[in-house]
Design an enzyme around this catalytic site. Structure first.
Site, mmCIF file in Angstrom:
data_model
loop_
_atom_site.group_PDB
_atom_site.id
_atom_site.type_symbol
_atom_site.label_atom_id
_atom_site.label_comp_id
_atom_site.label_asym_id
_atom_site.label_seq_id
_atom_site.Cartn_x
_atom_site.Cartn_y
_atom_site.Cartn_z
ATOM 1 N N HIS A 199 0.840 -1.196 0.000
ATOM 2 C CA HIS A 199 0.000 0.000 0.000
ATOM 3 C C HIS A 199 0.876 1.248 0.000
ATOM 4 O O HIS A 199 2.091 1.163 0.226
ATOM 5 C CB HIS A 199 -0.956 0.008 1.203
ATOM 6 C CG HIS A 199 -0.284 0.104 2.533
ATOM 7 N ND1 HIS A 199 -0.127 -0.962 3.389
ATOM 8 C CD2 HIS A 199 0.293 1.160 3.162
ATOM 9 C CE1 HIS A 199 0.509 -0.578 4.471
ATOM 10 N NE2 HIS A 199 0.782 0.707 4.373
HETATM 11 P P1 TYD Z 1 -2.315 -4.146 7.621
HETATM 12 O O1 TYD Z 1 -2.636 -2.823 7.028
HETATM 13 O O2 TYD Z 1 -2.808 -5.365 6.896
HETATM 14 O O3 TYD Z 1 -0.748 -4.273 7.832
HETATM 15 P P2 TYD Z 1 0.440 -4.245 6.730
HETATM 16 O O4 TYD Z 1 0.285 -2.998 5.979
HETATM 17 O O5 TYD Z 1 1.677 -4.267 7.538
HETATM 18 O O6 TYD Z 1 0.311 -5.458 5.881
HETATM 19 O O7 TYD Z 1 -2.840 -4.163 9.112
HETATM 20 C C1 TYD Z 1 -3.163 -5.366 9.793
HETATM 21 C C2 TYD Z 1 -4.358 -5.127 10.719
HETATM 22 O O8 TYD Z 1 -4.008 -4.224 11.756
HETATM 23 C C3 TYD Z 1 -5.549 -4.525 9.988
HETATM 24 O O9 TYD Z 1 -6.708 -5.152 10.512
HETATM 25 C C4 TYD Z 1 -5.529 -3.065 10.393
HETATM 26 C C5 TYD Z 1 -4.897 -3.096 11.772
HETATM 27 N N1 TYD Z 1 -4.120 -1.907 12.115
HETATM 28 C C6 TYD Z 1 -4.553 -1.080 13.125
HETATM 29 O O10 TYD Z 1 -5.611 -1.311 13.736
HETATM 30 N N2 TYD Z 1 -3.799 -0.006 13.461
HETATM 31 C C7 TYD Z 1 -2.649 0.284 12.842
HETATM 32 O O11 TYD Z 1 -1.976 1.286 13.195
HETATM 33 C C8 TYD Z 1 -2.198 -0.565 11.763
HETATM 34 C C9 TYD Z 1 -0.920 -0.269 11.021
HETATM 35 C C10 TYD Z 1 -2.967 -1.663 11.436
#
Ligand code: TYD
Length: 134
Positions: free
Chosen positions: A49
């Protein structure tokens, strides 16, 4: 593509090392959120992303991992393998985190609280977004 990797100054003495990070001093933005990833499985690629406005500093405080950065024109892979190294990731930058060692703890300092509306999770949408800003 230029990437900004900080080398933080440890306060080392005979007991070991300590690193302190202050907003606007060591980190170029107000730190509104800290999160970290651990127990990441070997073949996992995270991220996929970009952010419209969020800025971040990534620090692999234990173990190692690699970060692929893509500004829509160029790509670069940066290794993070020392607890005193910090990789600045600007907004409008596609990122993927991979090659996590089993003991890796990847900590992220972020300029904003979590906001799903700041994410661009589709690569074609990301390319349109960055090209529209040129
Ligand atoms: P995700 O965006 O999939 O992580 P990455 O970009 O590292 O692959 O996030 C995983 C889960 O955590 C998703 O359900 C969103 C949640 N999350 C939060 O609640 N707060 C945060 O600050 C972050 C980064 C993720």
């Amino acid at each position: 593509m230029q990437t900004i990797k900080y080398t933080f100054q440890p306060h080392g003495d005979e007991r070991g090392q300590l690193i302190s990070l202050e907003e606007f001093k060591d980190i170029p933005f107000r730190i509104k959120r800290v999160y970290y990833m651990y127990d990441t499985l070997a073949d996992v690629v995270r991220g996929h992303h970009a952010h419209k406005s969020l800025e971040q500093i990534l620090i692999c405080i234990h173990g190692s991992c690699r970060i692929r950065l893509d500004n829509g024109t160029e790509k670069k892979v940066v290794s993070l393998e020392k607890p005193y190294e910090g990789l600045y990731v600007a907004n409008n930058m596609w990122r993927e985190m991979f090659d996590f060692s089993p003991d890796a703890v990847l900590m992220v300092l972020a300029s904003e609280v979590y906001d799903e509306s700041d994410y661009i999770r589709d690569y074609d949408e990301f390319l349109k977004f960055v090209n529209a800003q040129k």
